[in-house]
Design an enzyme around this catalytic site. Sequence first.
Site, PDB file in Angstrom:
ATOM      1  N   ALA A   1      80.962 -23.715  88.066  1.00 41.13           N
ATOM      2  CA  ALA A   1      79.569 -24.001  88.409  1.00 41.13           C
ATOM      3  C   ALA A   1      78.640 -23.878  87.195  1.00 41.13           C
ATOM      4  CB  ALA A   1      79.115 -23.043  89.514  1.00 41.13           C
TER       5      ALA A   1
ATOM      6  N   ASP B   1      73.929 -12.423  98.255  1.00 35.97           N
ATOM      7  CA  ASP B   1      73.371 -11.838  97.029  1.00 35.97           C
ATOM      8  C   ASP B   1      71.978 -12.402  96.779  1.00 35.97           C
ATOM      9  OD1 ASP B   1      73.377 -14.208  95.231  1.00 35.97           O
ATOM     10  OD2 ASP B   1      75.563 -14.094  95.354  1.00 35.97           O
TER      11      ASP B   1
ATOM     12  N   HIS C   1      73.155 -16.670 105.859  1.00 37.14           N
ATOM     13  CA  HIS C   1      74.043 -15.566 106.247  1.00 37.14           C
ATOM     14  C   HIS C   1      73.426 -14.193 105.965  1.00 37.14           C
ATOM     15  CE1 HIS C   1      77.834 -18.362 106.107  1.00 37.14           C
ATOM     16  NE2 HIS C   1      77.098 -18.548 107.173  1.00 37.14           N
TER      17      HIS C   1
HETATM   18  P1  NAD Z   1      84.725 -19.147  99.668  1.00 37.72           P
HETATM   19  O1  NAD Z   1      85.157 -17.908  98.938  1.00 37.72           O
HETATM   20  O2  NAD Z   1      85.424 -19.509 100.921  1.00 37.72           O
HETATM   21  O3  NAD Z   1      84.870 -20.372  98.654  1.00 37.72           O
HETATM   22  C1  NAD Z   1      84.411 -20.301  97.343  1.00 37.72           C
HETATM   23  C2  NAD Z   1      84.586 -21.667  96.719  1.00 37.72           C
HETATM   24  O4  NAD Z   1      84.054 -21.592  95.422  1.00 37.72           O
HETATM   25  C3  NAD Z   1      86.036 -22.134  96.599  1.00 37.72           C
HETATM   26  O5  NAD Z   1      86.134 -23.487  97.036  1.00 37.72           O
HETATM   27  C4  NAD Z   1      86.328 -22.026  95.106  1.00 37.72           C
HETATM   28  O6  NAD Z   1      87.174 -23.061  94.638  1.00 37.72           O
HETATM   29  C5  NAD Z   1      84.949 -22.198  94.516  1.00 37.72           C
HETATM   30  N1  NAD Z   1      84.758 -21.532  93.231  1.00 37.72           N
HETATM   31  C6  NAD Z   1      85.321 -20.373  92.779  1.00 37.72           C
HETATM   32  N2  NAD Z   1      84.874 -20.097  91.545  1.00 37.72           N
HETATM   33  C7  NAD Z   1      84.029 -21.089  91.208  1.00 37.72           C
HETATM   34  C8  NAD Z   1      83.250 -21.384  90.065  1.00 37.72           C
HETATM   35  N3  NAD Z   1      83.258 -20.588  88.988  1.00 37.72           N
HETATM   36  N4  NAD Z   1      82.484 -22.511  90.063  1.00 37.72           N
HETATM   37  C9  NAD Z   1      82.465 -23.343  91.128  1.00 37.72           C
HETATM   38  N5  NAD Z   1      83.185 -23.129  92.239  1.00 37.72           N
HETATM   39  C10 NAD Z   1      83.948 -22.014  92.285  1.00 37.72           C
HETATM   40  O7  NAD Z   1      83.149 -19.001  99.880  1.00 37.72           O
HETATM   41  P2  NAD Z   1      82.159 -19.725 100.869  1.00 37.72           P
HETATM   42  O8  NAD Z   1      82.537 -21.148 101.044  1.00 37.72           O
HETATM   43  O9  NAD Z   1      80.822 -19.366 100.391  1.00 37.72           O
HETATM   44  O10 NAD Z   1      82.426 -19.027 102.289  1.00 37.72           O
HETATM   45  C11 NAD Z   1      82.801 -17.675 102.455  1.00 37.72           C
HETATM   46  C12 NAD Z   1      81.824 -16.773 103.205  1.00 37.72           C
HETATM   47  O11 NAD Z   1      81.757 -15.470 102.577  1.00 37.72           O
HETATM   48  C13 NAD Z   1      80.421 -17.256 103.145  1.00 37.72           C
HETATM   49  O12 NAD Z   1      79.692 -16.797 104.218  1.00 37.72           O
HETATM   50  C14 NAD Z   1      79.940 -16.601 101.884  1.00 37.72           C
HETATM   51  O13 NAD Z   1      78.574 -16.579 101.797  1.00 37.72           O
HETATM   52  C15 NAD Z   1      80.489 -15.227 101.987  1.00 37.72           C
HETATM   53  N6  NAD Z   1      80.566 -14.618 100.627  1.00 37.72           N
HETATM   54  C16 NAD Z   1      79.387 -14.417  99.930  1.00 37.72           C
HETATM   55  C17 NAD Z   1      79.408 -13.901  98.643  1.00 37.72           C
HETATM   56  C18 NAD Z   1      78.086 -13.706  97.907  1.00 37.72           C
HETATM   57  O14 NAD Z   1      77.073 -13.441  98.539  1.00 37.72           O
HETATM   58  N7  NAD Z   1      78.067 -13.861  96.583  1.00 37.72           N
HETATM   59  C19 NAD Z   1      80.637 -13.571  98.046  1.00 37.72           C
HETATM   60  C20 NAD Z   1      81.824 -13.776  98.806  1.00 37.72           C
HETATM   61  C21 NAD Z   1      81.769 -14.329 100.090  1.00 37.72           C
END
Ligand code: NAD
Length: 238
Positions: free
Chosen positions: A219, A93, A108
Amino acid sequence: MRYQKIVILTGAGISAESGIPTFRDKDGLWSKFDLEEVATPEGFARNPDLVHEFYNARRRDLLKVEPNAAHYALARLEREYPGEVLLVTQNVDDLHERAGSKRLLHMHGELLKVRCEACQGVFPETGAISTKTPCPACGAVGKLRPHVVWFGEMPFHLEEIYRALQECDLFLAIGTSGTVYPAAGFVQVARRAGAWCVELNLEPSAVTDLFHEHHFGPASQVVPAYVEKLLAEARKSR
Ligand code: NAD
């Protein structure tokens, strides 16, 4: 000032409160689509229309959401901290840039860009693409793909990231589950290089034991509080 060089890794958790589902979210987009089908080069080769549909929907959703307090706090840290701050995000994003972050690496890729597999050009895209959309540069049809890194592909900017990790004295990991490599291994590299390592996450990640310090919570709360602490320390030591 205690730290000269800060590297920050963010993951899906930092954007969760903006309304973008994380990887594991039960009701998220990811749960409705099979990862193997929409986030691998093999899936794209098998069914490009499904993959385009998935990323078109994510692009549409992204345009409806806003950065949250955690994104803004990191942009403020970059602006006000007297040392170096590098932000490395796994997120595709654009919420960090919309919040004002400038020194930012998208390891990514980026949802709002597409790439032509014929001429390798990268182009901004906020709308929908399909297998019929021609490349805006070379005109090839059926060659555009999302400019995101799929499972099995090499992340972007790794050389620059590893160099920064070797040199940093503070490493922060925010909203990332520690399950997707190579990002999950960054803490190990930073720690070996002597950096103080801090995890800010909703819950302990898969690599939580490698961090020296932890702040668990949403967060939008823990990140602004931690940034405020870093800036206050820097002000005091001036
Ligand atoms: P993940 O979904 O595996 O993990 C997300 C983590 O964030 C978890 O440990 C969870 O406990 C924590 N979390 C959830 N809500 C939260 C909050 N409000 N405040 C703080 N922490 C919170 O994601 P990842 O580790 O980024 O890896 C997954 C892959 O998928 C990556 O490549 C990621 O970039 C991609 N992805 C990207 C997006 C995006 O661009 N926004 C969304 C979903 C997945």
